[in-house]
Design a protein around this motif. Structure first.
Motif, PDB file in Angstrom:
ATOM      1  N   GLU A   1       0.970  -1.262   0.042  1.00 37.23           N
ATOM      2  CA  GLU A   1      -0.016   0.167   0.025  1.00 37.23           C
ATOM      3  C   GLU A   1       0.834   1.188   0.105  1.00 37.23           C
ATOM      4  O   GLU A   1       2.049   1.142   0.192  1.00 37.23           O
ATOM      5  CB  GLU A   1      -0.946   0.074   1.144  1.00 37.23           C
ATOM      6  N   PRO A   2       0.454   2.366  -0.410  1.00 40.55           N
ATOM      7  CA  PRO A   2       1.003   3.645  -0.329  1.00 40.55           C
ATOM      8  C   PRO A   2       1.585   3.935   1.102  1.00 40.55           C
ATOM      9  O   PRO A   2       0.895   3.667   2.028  1.00 40.55           O
ATOM     10  CB  PRO A   2       0.160   4.737  -0.748  1.00 40.55           C
ATOM     11  N   TYR A   3       3.023   4.494   1.082  1.00 40.67           N
ATOM     12  CA  TYR A   3       3.215   4.672   2.378  1.00 40.67           C
ATOM     13  C   TYR A   3       3.774   6.411   2.518  1.00 40.67           C
ATOM     14  O   TYR A   3       4.387   6.701   1.448  1.00 40.67           O
ATOM     15  CB  TYR A   3       4.532   3.998   2.689  1.00 40.67           C
ATOM     16  N   MET A   4       3.542   6.859   3.832  1.00 40.84           N
ATOM     17  CA  MET A   4       4.020   8.066   4.114  1.00 40.84           C
ATOM     18  C   MET A   4       3.462   9.200   2.829  1.00 40.84           C
ATOM     19  O   MET A   4       2.290   9.092   2.770  1.00 40.84           O
ATOM     20  CB  MET A   4       5.566   8.191   4.110  1.00 40.84           C
ATOM     21  N   ASP A   5       4.101   9.832   2.338  1.00 46.15           N
ATOM     22  CA  ASP A   5       3.599  10.981   1.216  1.00 46.15           C
ATOM     23  C   ASP A   5       3.146  10.119   0.022  1.00 46.15           C
ATOM     24  O   ASP A   5       2.259  11.121  -0.761  1.00 46.15           O
ATOM     25  CB  ASP A   5       4.629  11.811   0.802  1.00 46.15           C
ATOM     26  N   GLU A   6       3.285   8.971  -0.057  1.00 45.87           N
ATOM     27  CA  GLU A   6       2.910   8.184  -1.352  1.00 45.87           C
ATOM     28  C   GLU A   6       1.144   8.331  -1.275  1.00 45.87           C
ATOM     29  O   GLU A   6       0.461   8.050  -2.302  1.00 45.87           O
ATOM     30  CB  GLU A   6       3.386   6.856  -1.265  1.00 45.87           C
ATOM     31  N   ILE A   7       0.726   8.246   0.126  1.00 46.62           N
ATOM     32  CA  ILE A   7      -0.777   8.531   0.236  1.00 46.62           C
ATOM     33  C   ILE A   7      -1.422   9.690  -0.700  1.00 46.62           C
ATOM     34  O   ILE A   7      -2.501   9.529  -0.919  1.00 46.62           O
ATOM     35  CB  ILE A   7      -1.302   8.372   1.626  1.00 46.62           C
TER      36      ILE A   7
END
Length: 478
Positions: free
Chosen positions: A37-43
């Motif tokens: 899943e997306p992590y940190m600023d990747e969200i």
């Protein structure tokens, strides 16, 4: 002999690039398995890129939490979307998290090649040993820990560096229109990259000023004029020269003809700031500009830490201490000013204290916050680091140094948040321009980077934790 050495250098370069890419692919695979899943600023970044990938480009689809322009998303779509037509892959596969993250791995390959080309252009090629030094320097900078880590996440760092380095390379080759265009691409990845487009223009100006300054010195030498003495005599001479140079319409018109693409880009940036009401788009409350002078000190310390084989040695410390004793009044004043800047202009961003996933959280909490006096006790270290950095750049002209440090000031000081990734670009530009270090020091630097990278990736992938109010897995990172 020359052709043989060039061919051998080509083999070494290909081997270094291939091995680095192979290791990066293995690490990318480990990242992909651990991070589904997306992590940190990747969200913020990944869903926005996926909306673009699906053809939703309207402003109503823009995430207001994103503070950078859509360069990364637009380029990602341009890279991954053709796979639907060429390989017949579904949109679900093409716009997946893994595919989008892989774009940054491709940027890392481009950065490796650009670093090598820049070392060939910036550093003089006059001995056989320098080919090994160039390749080792390229390899070392390519795996620079803070930069290398973000090659595996969907962040703007890899693409931002790629276009800035490409712009700098074109500038050094005198292709200023292309350089300015690439500078615009870099700006589309991160707005502060406009500073490095100005740096390219400053590089041109510094070159012309250096040529004129050498001519001026030669003229004075031939006229046998008595040297002007005094503590600030050199500074006064340079100031007088700059004043006389800028009063010449011929000089100004020549500089304008050389730098007009960068001036046009700077004008477009000013229009953007006026229309947008600031440099930041989206969430401005968390990215307010301020005069955070200690950011310069943090950058000097960061550079001293990562370039310690070149900046720290017993002989350098002895030379520095002798200089301090010789000019103790100057250094006393510099120390007083530095202490004042730390006292009055230290800012602590809310994110720095709130997010325990970043290493900066622990640096601040366990060093600066625990003992407030540490902030002031570190001032001599900051001064030594600044002197050592300036000393390592003495092969560059006074005008180049002036331009570099002005750009460094402009890109670091307005940032309220202490985050190591903001130091990547100025560090890489600095490291490109110091003389090629001996092979032994490069191997030491590369070995240290490898250890830091191993620890960083091991901790990130294996030492996970959870917050009390969340079921999500949290990881430590830069």
């Amino acid at each position: 002999m020359g052709a043989g050495m060039a061919q051998l250098e080509g083999y070494y370069f290909s081997a270094a690039l291939s091995c680095t890419f192979l290791v990066s692919c293995l690490l990318f695979s480990a990242f992909s398995r651990a991070l589904r899943e997306p992590y940190m600023d990747e969200i913020f970044h990944l869903p926005q890129a996926q909306r673009y990938c699906e053809g939703h480009f309207s402003l109503s689809q823009w995430d207001p939490k994103i503070t950078t322009l859509p360069g990364l998303y637009l380029l990602s779509v341009g890279v991954v979307k053709p796979a639907t037509w060429i390989f017949g892959w579904s949109e679900h596969v093409v716009c997946s998290i893994g595919m989008l993250r892989f774009v940054n791995l491709l940027f890392s390959v481009g950065n490796f090649y650009l670093l090598y080309l820049l070392f060939r252009k910036v550093q003089p090629r006059h001995k056989a040993a320098s080919s090994i030094q160039r390749i080792l320097s390229t390899l070392t900078l390519a795996v620079f820990p803070t930069l290398y880590f973000f090659n595996f996440l969907y962040y703007t760092e890899a693409g931002s560096l790629f276009f800035t380095l490409f712009s700098y390379l074109m500038c050094l080759y005198g292709n200023h229109k292309t350089s300015a265009l690439l500078g615009f691409c870099g700006f589309m990845f991160r707005q502060t990259n406009i500073i490095w487009a100005v740096f390219c223009a400053g590089n041109v100006v510094a070159q012309k000023l250096t040529e004129a300054w050498k001519t001026e010195l030669q003229k004075k030498k031939e006229e046998r004029l008595p040297p002007v003495k005094g503590p600030f005599s050199e500074f006064r001479k340079i100031l007088q020269f700059l004043l006389a140079y800028s009063m010449s319409w011929k000089n100004l018109s020549m500089l304008f003809l050389l730098t007009w693409p960068y001036l046009l880009l700077a004008f477009m940036f000013c229009v953007f700031v006026i229309v947008n009401g600031g440099i930041v788009i989206g969430d401005r409350s968390s990215h307010e500009a301020c005069l955070h002078f200690p950011q310069l000190f943090y950058f000097f310390s960061f550079t001293l830490f990562f370039s310690f084989p070149h900046l720290l040695s017993p002989s350098k410390v002895k030379t520095f201490l002798r200089l301090v004793w010789k000019r103790r009044i100057h250094f006393f004043v510099i120390t007083l000013v530095s202490v004042f800047l730390v006292w009055k202009f230290t800012y602590v961003h809310q994110y720095l204290l709130a997010d325990n996933r970043h290493y900066t959280f622990y640096v601040w909490k366990r060093v600066f916050q625990r003992y407030e006096i540490v902030r002031y006790l570190l001032v001599p270290v900051y001064i030594f680091a600044a002197w050592s950095i300036a000393d390592s750049l003495k092969s560059k002209s006074i005008f180049w140094n002036l331009m570099f440090f002005v750009c460094l000031f402009t890109v670091t000081v307005p940032q309220k948040l202490l985050e190591f990734r903001y130091f990547i670009l100025p560090y890489v530009i600095y490291r490109l321009n110091i003389p090629l270090p001996p092979t032994s020091k490069l191997l030491c630097e590369l070995g240290c980077y490898a250890i830091v990278n191993f620890l960083t990736f091991y901790i990130f992938l294996n030492k996970t934790f959870q917050w009390s109010d969340s079921q999500d897995i949290q990881r430590f990172m830069w």
